[in-house]
Design a protein around this motif. Structure first.
Motif, PDB file in Angstrom:
ATOM      1  N   MET A   1       0.830  -1.032  -0.205  1.00 15.22           N
ATOM      2  CA  MET A   1       0.144  -0.043  -0.014  1.00 15.22           C
ATOM      3  C   MET A   1       0.990   1.114  -0.122  1.00 15.22           C
ATOM      4  N   LYS A   2       0.594   2.003  -0.900  1.00 15.25           N
ATOM      5  CA  LYS A   2       1.387   3.341  -1.000  1.00 15.25           C
ATOM      6  C   LYS A   2       0.946   4.471   0.093  1.00 15.25           C
ATOM      7  N   ALA A   3       2.176   4.903   1.015  1.00 15.15           N
ATOM      8  CA  ALA A   3       1.711   5.930   2.029  1.00 15.15           C
ATOM      9  C   ALA A   3       1.487   7.247   1.077  1.00 15.15           C
ATOM     10  N   THR A   4       1.020   8.109   1.778  1.00 15.84           N
ATOM     11  CA  THR A   4       1.025   9.532   0.989  1.00 15.84           C
ATOM     12  C   THR A   4       2.342  10.141   1.029  1.00 15.84           C
ATOM     13  N   GLU A   5       2.227  11.213  -0.015  1.00 16.93           N
ATOM     14  CA  GLU A   5       3.476  11.872  -0.065  1.00 16.93           C
ATOM     15  C   GLU A   5       4.484  11.973   0.966  1.00 16.93           C
ATOM     16  N   GLY A   6       5.816  11.780   0.567  1.00 13.31           N
ATOM     17  CA  GLY A   6       6.871  11.978   1.691  1.00 13.31           C
ATOM     18  C   GLY A   6       6.761  10.974   2.821  1.00 13.31           C
ATOM     19  N   GLN A   7       6.274   9.682   2.494  1.00 12.25           N
ATOM     20  CA  GLN A   7       6.144   8.693   3.462  1.00 12.25           C
ATOM     21  C   GLN A   7       6.731   7.275   2.761  1.00 12.25           C
ATOM     22  N   SER A   8       7.321   6.750   3.490  1.00 12.81           N
ATOM     23  CA  SER A   8       7.888   5.441   3.146  1.00 12.81           C
ATOM     24  C   SER A   8       6.652   4.183   2.580  1.00 12.81           C
ATOM     25  N   PRO A   9       7.107   3.702   1.567  1.00 12.35           N
ATOM     26  CA  PRO A   9       5.982   2.593   1.445  1.00 12.35           C
ATOM     27  C   PRO A   9       5.937   1.651   2.681  1.00 12.35           C
ATOM     28  N   VAL A  10       4.602   1.362   2.611  1.00 15.50           N
ATOM     29  CA  VAL A  10       4.457   0.135   3.686  1.00 15.50           C
ATOM     30  C   VAL A  10       3.773  -1.067   2.873  1.00 15.50           C
ATOM     31  N   ASN A  11       4.055  -2.218   3.554  1.00 12.69           N
ATOM     32  CA  ASN A  11       3.470  -3.555   2.897  1.00 12.69           C
ATOM     33  C   ASN A  11       2.497  -4.061   3.975  1.00 12.69           C
ATOM     34  N   ARG A  12       1.363  -4.333   3.575  1.00 17.04           N
ATOM     35  CA  ARG A  12       0.324  -4.945   4.508  1.00 17.04           C
ATOM     36  C   ARG A  12       0.177  -6.220   4.445  1.00 17.04           C
ATOM     37  N   HIS A  13       0.190  -6.819   5.666  1.00 17.64           N
ATOM     38  CA  HIS A  13      -0.188  -8.283   5.662  1.00 17.64           C
ATOM     39  C   HIS A  13      -1.149  -8.528   6.603  1.00 17.64           C
ATOM     40  N   ASP A  14      -2.297  -8.843   5.998  1.00 20.31           N
ATOM     41  CA  ASP A  14      -3.673  -8.987   6.816  1.00 20.31           C
ATOM     42  C   ASP A  14      -3.978 -10.482   7.025  1.00 20.31           C
ATOM     43  N   PHE A  15      -4.552 -10.916   8.168  1.00 20.06           N
ATOM     44  CA  PHE A  15      -4.959 -12.122   8.506  1.00 20.06           C
ATOM     45  C   PHE A  15      -6.475 -12.138   9.081  1.00 20.06           C
ATOM     46  N   ALA A  16      -6.817 -13.402   8.899  1.00 15.61           N
ATOM     47  CA  ALA A  16      -8.282 -13.472   9.411  1.00 15.61           C
ATOM     48  C   ALA A  16      -8.489 -13.573  11.017  1.00 15.61           C
ATOM     49  N   ASN A  17      -7.395 -13.860  11.628  1.00 15.20           N
ATOM     50  CA  ASN A  17      -7.446 -13.630  13.018  1.00 15.20           C
ATOM     51  C   ASN A  17      -5.963 -13.815  13.869  1.00 15.20           C
ATOM     52  N   GLY A  18      -6.011 -13.409  15.095  1.00 19.60           N
ATOM     53  CA  GLY A  18      -4.849 -13.303  15.817  1.00 19.60           C
ATOM     54  C   GLY A  18      -3.907 -14.441  15.810  1.00 19.60           C
ATOM     55  N   ALA A  19      -4.527 -15.481  15.830  1.00 17.54           N
ATOM     56  CA  ALA A  19      -3.537 -16.989  16.117  1.00 17.54           C
ATOM     57  C   ALA A  19      -2.935 -17.128  14.455  1.00 17.54           C
ATOM     58  N   GLU A  20      -3.776 -16.759  13.554  1.00 17.88           N
ATOM     59  CA  GLU A  20      -2.909 -17.161  12.147  1.00 17.88           C
ATOM     60  C   GLU A  20      -1.932 -15.949  11.930  1.00 17.88           C
ATOM     61  N   LEU A  21      -1.922 -14.652  12.437  1.00 19.76           N
ATOM     62  CA  LEU A  21      -0.963 -13.749  12.390  1.00 19.76           C
ATOM     63  C   LEU A  21       0.164 -14.169  13.078  1.00 19.76           C
ATOM     64  N   ALA A  22      -0.118 -14.664  14.454  1.00 23.50           N
ATOM     65  CA  ALA A  22       0.943 -14.876  15.016  1.00 23.50           C
ATOM     66  C   ALA A  22       1.814 -15.647  14.635  1.00 23.50           C
ATOM     67  N   GLU A  23       1.324 -17.207  14.071  1.00 25.34           N
ATOM     68  CA  GLU A  23       2.208 -18.069  13.664  1.00 25.34           C
ATOM     69  C   GLU A  23       2.897 -17.431  12.338  1.00 25.34           C
ATOM     70  N   ALA A  24       2.227 -16.688  11.349  1.00 24.61           N
ATOM     71  CA  ALA A  24       2.753 -16.224  10.138  1.00 24.61           C
ATOM     72  C   ALA A  24       4.177 -15.132  10.584  1.00 24.61           C
ATOM     73  N   LEU A  25       3.895 -14.285  11.675  1.00 22.78           N
ATOM     74  CA  LEU A  25       4.837 -13.310  12.017  1.00 22.78           C
ATOM     75  C   LEU A  25       5.836 -14.124  12.642  1.00 22.78           C
ATOM     76  N   ALA A  26       5.508 -15.279  13.554  1.00 19.68           N
ATOM     77  CA  ALA A  26       6.686 -15.892  14.059  1.00 19.68           C
ATOM     78  C   ALA A  26       7.750 -16.536  13.065  1.00 19.68           C
ATOM     79  N   ARG A  27       7.192 -16.971  11.871  1.00 21.61           N
ATOM     80  CA  ARG A  27       7.898 -17.717  11.107  1.00 21.61           C
ATOM     81  C   ARG A  27       8.795 -16.510  10.201  1.00 21.61           C
ATOM     82  N   THR A  28       8.048 -15.385   9.934  1.00 20.89           N
ATOM     83  CA  THR A  28       8.882 -14.461   9.351  1.00 20.89           C
ATOM     84  C   THR A  28      10.077 -13.803  10.057  1.00 20.89           C
ATOM     85  N   VAL A  29       9.806 -13.806  11.599  1.00 23.20           N
ATOM     86  CA  VAL A  29      11.068 -13.111  12.238  1.00 23.20           C
ATOM     87  C   VAL A  29      11.922 -14.455  12.417  1.00 23.20           C
TER      88      VAL A  29
END
Ligand code: 6PG
Length: 239
Positions: A1-29
């Motif tokens: 997702m492109k942030a507005t002018e003068g900001q760094s780009p951001v990448n969104r990673h959206d998940f259905a629930n906190g449990a799925e996010l936790a597992e995916a973030l743990a693997r990424t880290v």
């Protein structure tokens, strides 16, 4: 997702629930830490406190990497000892420094120095001694738009969010922050090899959308990170 002018780009990673996010973030880290270990023989991770990271910490503690080569520290800390109920060190002890991750080396920010400023100097020496830049930095965000301990109206907010701040850790006090805080400064955070923001819930999503708009950074200090990041900010969100 492109942030507005003068900001760094951001990448969104959206998940259905906190449990799925936790597992995916743990693997990424874990993957990022393993890559650093393969390259340098060691890795450094700075995590935030609060209530959001608990499930992620539990998932990360079970990741099969060479934890003996990992140094874990904090993005920020309340100026309380490790046995205090509000300590982020205590939070890490209870949810992250266990199972496989128990073998990691933890580097606390808190010390019982004479005052907050001296404690910040001790913490800065510890952070500088880790070898910089950090490999992974994980931020949270409050509904007031703070991140780390960059709180609106913070006593040292300008210095803490100065891209050229000469200090790695400074002390800060602010309405709503409770005790005096020790916080990594903006340069230490945005220079991390992998910079992540972990937020959950509709309210924080709305706060983030507002922070991505134009406006004063001191009103929503997370904007200092959104605008100062030298690489895309990886945003992990679940309802
Ligand atoms: C802290 C954290 C802080 C946290 C936000 C969000 O010490 O409290 O480092 O920056 O990330 O306040 O906290 P919650 O996850 O509890 O909403």
């Amino acid at each position: 997702m492109k942030a507005t002018e003068g900001q760094s780009p951001v990448n969104r990673h959206d998940f259905a629930n906190g449990a799925e996010l936790a597992e995916a973030l743990a693997r990424t880290v874990a993957d990022a830490l393993a890559t650093a270990i393969a390259a340098r023989g060691q890795a450094t991770l700075a995590v935030s406190g609060g209530s959001t990271p608990k499930r992620f910490f539990e998932a990360l503690s079970q990741q099969p990497i060479d934890w003996e080569q990992v140094a874990i520290t904090l993005i920020d800390e309340r100026l309380v000892p490790a046995d205090h109920e509000r300590s982020n060190h205590r939070l890490a002890n209870e949810h992250l420094l266990k199972d496989l991750a128990a073998k990691a080396r933890f580097v606390p920010l808190y010390s019982d120095a004479a005052d907050a400023e001296q404690a910040a100097d001790v913490a800065a020496a510890r952070i500088d001694g880790l070898g910089l830049p950090l490999d992974v930095a994980i931020l949270g965000m409050g509904t007031d738009g703070h991140t780390a301990s960059f709180f609106p109206h913070g006593s040292t907010l300008d210095l803490a969010t100065d891209p050229a701040c000469p200090h790695s850790v400074i002390a800060i006090e602010a309405p709503g922050a409770g005790e005096p805080r020790l916080t990594l400064t903006l340069p230490r955070i945005v220079e991390a090899g992998l910079l992540l923001l972990h937020i959950e819930g509709a309210e924080k999503q709305a706060v983030l959308e507002k922070a991505l708009e134009q406006g004063p950074a001191d009103e929503m200090p997370v904007r200092a990170v959104l605008r100062g990041a030298s690489k895309p900010l990886e945003i992990y969100w679940a309802p």
